[in-house]
Design a protein around this motif. Structure first.
Motif, PDB file in Angstrom:
ATOM      1  N   TYR A  34      -3.242  12.187  -9.028  1.00  0.00           N
ATOM      2  CA  TYR A  34      -4.301  11.461  -8.320  1.00  0.00           C
ATOM      3  C   TYR A  34      -5.236  10.771  -9.315  1.00  0.00           C
ATOM      4  N   LEU A  87      -2.722   1.376  -7.381  1.00  0.00           N
ATOM      5  CA  LEU A  87      -3.419   1.836  -6.182  1.00  0.00           C
ATOM      6  C   LEU A  87      -3.464   0.730  -5.120  1.00  0.00           C
ATOM      7  N   ILE A  88      -3.767  -0.489  -5.537  1.00  0.00           N
ATOM      8  CA  ILE A  88      -3.795  -1.613  -4.600  1.00  0.00           C
ATOM      9  C   ILE A  88      -2.406  -1.864  -4.028  1.00  0.00           C
ATOM     10  N   TRP A  89      -1.376  -1.824  -4.855  1.00  0.00           N
ATOM     11  CA  TRP A  89      -0.009  -2.059  -4.399  1.00  0.00           C
ATOM     12  C   TRP A  89       0.415  -1.004  -3.370  1.00  0.00           C
ATOM     13  N   ARG A  90       0.134   0.246  -3.652  1.00  0.00           N
ATOM     14  CA  ARG A  90       0.502   1.310  -2.703  1.00  0.00           C
ATOM     15  C   ARG A  90      -0.252   1.168  -1.381  1.00  0.00           C
ATOM     16  N   ASN A  91      -1.538   0.833  -1.452  1.00  0.00           N
ATOM     17  CA  ASN A  91      -2.306   0.647  -0.222  1.00  0.00           C
ATOM     18  C   ASN A  91      -1.820  -0.565   0.562  1.00  0.00           C
ATOM     19  N   LEU A  92      -1.405  -1.621  -0.140  1.00  0.00           N
ATOM     20  CA  LEU A  92      -0.867  -2.801   0.531  1.00  0.00           C
ATOM     21  C   LEU A  92       0.419  -2.455   1.278  1.00  0.00           C
ATOM     22  N   ALA A 108       1.364   0.534   2.282  1.00  0.00           N
ATOM     23  CA  ALA A 108       1.052   1.455   3.375  1.00  0.00           C
ATOM     24  C   ALA A 108       0.461   0.708   4.566  1.00  0.00           C
ATOM     25  N   GLY A 109      -0.424  -0.241   4.317  1.00  0.00           N
ATOM     26  CA  GLY A 109      -1.010  -1.025   5.397  1.00  0.00           C
ATOM     27  C   GLY A 109       0.017  -1.877   6.113  1.00  0.00           C
ATOM     28  N   THR A 110       0.933  -2.470   5.347  1.00  0.00           N
ATOM     29  CA  THR A 110       2.000  -3.269   5.955  1.00  0.00           C
ATOM     30  C   THR A 110       2.893  -2.401   6.827  1.00  0.00           C
ATOM     31  N   ARG A 170       2.097   0.387   8.318  1.00  0.00           N
ATOM     32  CA  ARG A 170       1.350   0.752   9.529  1.00  0.00           C
ATOM     33  C   ARG A 170       1.316  -0.406  10.528  1.00  0.00           C
TER      34      ARG A 170
END
Length: 112
Positions: A41, A51-56, A58-60, A62
């Motif tokens: 973490y 971190l931005i790539w993983r969140n992007l 994950a958002g896609t 969802r």
């Protein structure tokens, strides 16, 4: 949790026992921290692009899941409404028929 007496140990065996218990406790804490993956973490927080790539991603995922789920839900509701409309219920049937007709016209790309 047992608190160790801060007084001087009476003999060497008591000191070794206390140190052994302390060592076991520290090993347990280290194992617990390893299970929580705190190091991964912290490493992720130190690399903002990852971190931005993983969140992007994950958002896609969802968003796609919500779209597919809503499509399935809406299709099921329309199917049930179409069946209810075919039953020719006195008041409800007219409203259901209007809703189904409006949705079908919208799906064909026409305005009503």
């Amino acid at each position: 949790m047992k608190i160790i007496n801060p007084e001087k140990p009476k003999d060497l065996n008591e000191l070794q026992t206390s140190l052994s218990k302390l060592d076991q406790r520290l090993q347990g804490i280290a194992a617990d921290m390893e299970r929580t993956q705190i190091a991964e973490y912290v490493d992720l927080l130190n690399r903002p692009r990852t971190l931005i790539w993983r969140n992007l991603l994950a958002g896609t995922a969802r968003g796609v899941g919500i779209a597919i789920g809503f499509t399935f839900f809406a299709a099921t509701i329309l199917y049930v409404l179409r069946i209810l409309g075919a039953l020719n219920l006195p008041i409800i049937g007219d409203y259901i028929a209007d809703i189904v007709r409006i949705v079908q016209i919208q799906l064909e790309g026409k305005t009503f």
